[in-house]
Design a protein around this motif. Structure first.
Motif, PDB file in Angstrom:
ATOM      1  N   LEU A 124       0.831  -1.208   0.000  1.00  0.00           N
ATOM      2  CA  LEU A 124       0.000   0.000   0.000  1.00  0.00           C
ATOM      3  C   LEU A 124       0.859   1.250   0.000  1.00  0.00           C
ATOM      4  O   LEU A 124       1.802   1.360   0.775  1.00  0.00           O
ATOM      5  N   ASP A 125       0.520   2.187  -0.877  1.00  0.00           N
ATOM      6  CA  ASP A 125       1.013   3.552  -0.753  1.00  0.00           C
ATOM      7  C   ASP A 125       0.023   4.271   0.145  1.00  0.00           C
ATOM      8  O   ASP A 125      -1.078   4.623  -0.274  1.00  0.00           O
ATOM      9  N   VAL A 126       0.391   4.474   1.397  1.00  0.00           N
ATOM     10  CA  VAL A 126      -0.544   5.007   2.385  1.00  0.00           C
ATOM     11  C   VAL A 126      -0.954   6.441   2.065  1.00  0.00           C
ATOM     12  O   VAL A 126      -1.942   6.944   2.615  1.00  0.00           O
ATOM     13  N   GLY A 130      -7.562   6.808  -1.953  1.00  0.00           N
ATOM     14  CA  GLY A 130      -8.501   5.784  -2.376  1.00  0.00           C
ATOM     15  C   GLY A 130      -8.040   4.388  -2.011  1.00  0.00           C
ATOM     16  O   GLY A 130      -8.827   3.571  -1.521  1.00  0.00           O
ATOM     17  N   ALA A 131      -6.755   4.106  -2.213  1.00  0.00           N
ATOM     18  CA  ALA A 131      -6.222   2.781  -1.929  1.00  0.00           C
ATOM     19  C   ALA A 131      -6.245   2.472  -0.435  1.00  0.00           C
ATOM     20  O   ALA A 131      -6.616   1.371  -0.019  1.00  0.00           O
ATOM     21  N   ARG A 132      -5.855   3.437   0.372  1.00  0.00           N
ATOM     22  CA  ARG A 132      -5.818   3.166   1.816  1.00  0.00           C
ATOM     23  C   ARG A 132      -7.229   3.020   2.385  1.00  0.00           C
ATOM     24  O   ARG A 132      -7.471   2.162   3.247  1.00  0.00           O
ATOM     25  N   GLU A 133      -8.161   3.827   1.894  1.00  0.00           N
ATOM     26  CA  GLU A 133      -9.521   3.740   2.410  1.00  0.00           C
ATOM     27  C   GLU A 133     -10.144   2.394   2.056  1.00  0.00           C
ATOM     28  O   GLU A 133     -10.839   1.783   2.880  1.00  0.00           O
ATOM     29  N   LEU A 134      -9.886   1.921   0.839  1.00  0.00           N
ATOM     30  CA  LEU A 134     -10.409   0.624   0.428  1.00  0.00           C
ATOM     31  C   LEU A 134      -9.826  -0.488   1.285  1.00  0.00           C
ATOM     32  O   LEU A 134     -10.558  -1.351   1.789  1.00  0.00           O
ATOM     33  N   LEU A 135      -8.500  -0.486   1.468  1.00  0.00           N
ATOM     34  CA  LEU A 135      -7.853  -1.538   2.252  1.00  0.00           C
ATOM     35  C   LEU A 135      -8.322  -1.515   3.699  1.00  0.00           C
ATOM     36  O   LEU A 135      -8.726  -2.547   4.252  1.00  0.00           O
ATOM     37  N   PHE A 136      -8.281  -0.358   4.345  1.00  0.00           N
ATOM     38  CA  PHE A 136      -8.606  -0.279   5.763  1.00  0.00           C
ATOM     39  C   PHE A 136     -10.088  -0.575   6.010  1.00  0.00           C
ATOM     40  O   PHE A 136     -10.436  -1.300   6.946  1.00  0.00           O
TER      41      PHE A 136
END
Length: 262
Positions: A124-126, A130-136
């Motif tokens: 993850l690029d924190v 968008g990517a962090r919100e989806l993962l978390f």
């Protein structure tokens, strides 16, 4: 030098060639024991005496996972080579989500993990919202939760700061404070910023984009404390001391998420 050893050495990036802190053998020069020995072994029981169960942790910038595993063992009271957390000493069930920007380091962490059922790893690029919100959100929804009980940000703030500037650091810390009831931060001191920039220059590479324009500087532990406690978002609980490499471990609690007093 034997052929296999020479090939391995040639495959390693030169010292300093890790602009996001993604050093391939980080744990060799900053061993996990240097941090975990500063933390009370009963910390989880003191922070969460009556639950919730299970406890959820977030480790941002986990590298190849050695520190994540050491934190997990220490916080659950597991000794030596114990790999069964079914009856941890503290009576808590802990699940960790660990992320790093480097896919190769995450792959190594997954392959070497002794706790695959309890420690999850993700590339993850924190700083990608968008990517962090989806993962978390996906991870938390598995437990029907909206926040992590405890976040770990161990020697990560400098790399966020150098690569994303003052605004990036403030936004990063604000996001963590909105997602974690407690947050353990190990900020790099300002001398580490200068050393990181110097390493890049020695390699003949361009300096960090933001290094010479950073207005947030000086005593970085105090600057980060100011950012996290601004507008009452978080409150500094304590400092657990400093590592042998002169980095303080600071614990903060959210004033906007449910928590228990230390």
């Amino acid at each position: 030098m034997a052929a296999p050893a020479r090939e391995a050495a040639e495959a390693m990036p030169p010292p300093g060639a890790a602009p996001y802190g993604n050093f391939p053998h980080y744990a060799r020069f900053h061993p996990p024991e240097g941090r975990v020995r500063l933390l009370p072994p009963a910390l989880l029981g003191r922070l969460f005496p009556a639950g919730p169960a299970p406890l959820l942790g977030l480790d941002v910038g986990c590298n190849s996972g050695e520190l994540s595993v050491a934190l997990y063992r220490h916080l659950l009271g597991l000794q030596g080579n114990e790999t069964c957390p079914a009856l941890p000493v503290v009576g808590k069930d802990l699940h960790l989500l660990c992320c790093d920007i480097d896919a190769a380091l995450i792959d190594r962490a997954e392959r070497g993990s002794p706790f695959p059922a309890s420690i999850s790893y993700a590339t993850l690029d924190v700083m990608d919202p968008g990517a962090r919100e989806l993962l978390f959100s996906t991870y938390l929804s598995r437990f029907r939760r909206s926040a992590f009980d405890m976040g770990f940000c161990m020697s990560v703030t400098m790399w966020i700061h150098l690569n994303h500037g003052d605004d990036g650091l403030v936004e990063f810390l604000a996001y963590l404070s909105s997602r974690c009831k407690y947050l353990l931060v190990e900020p790099q001191p300002w001398k580490c910023y200068r050393a990181a920039a110097r390493r890049l220059r020695k390699l003949g590479r361009n300096d960090f984009d933001h290094f010479r324009s950073l207005a947030i500087n000086g005593d970085m532990a105090e600057r980060i404390t100011e950012i996290l406690t601004e507008d009452g978002a978080m409150e500094r609980v304590c400092c657990f001391g400093s590592t042998s490499w002169d980095r303080r471990l600071l614990l903060f609690k959210s004033n906007r998420l449910a928590h228990k007093q230390l």
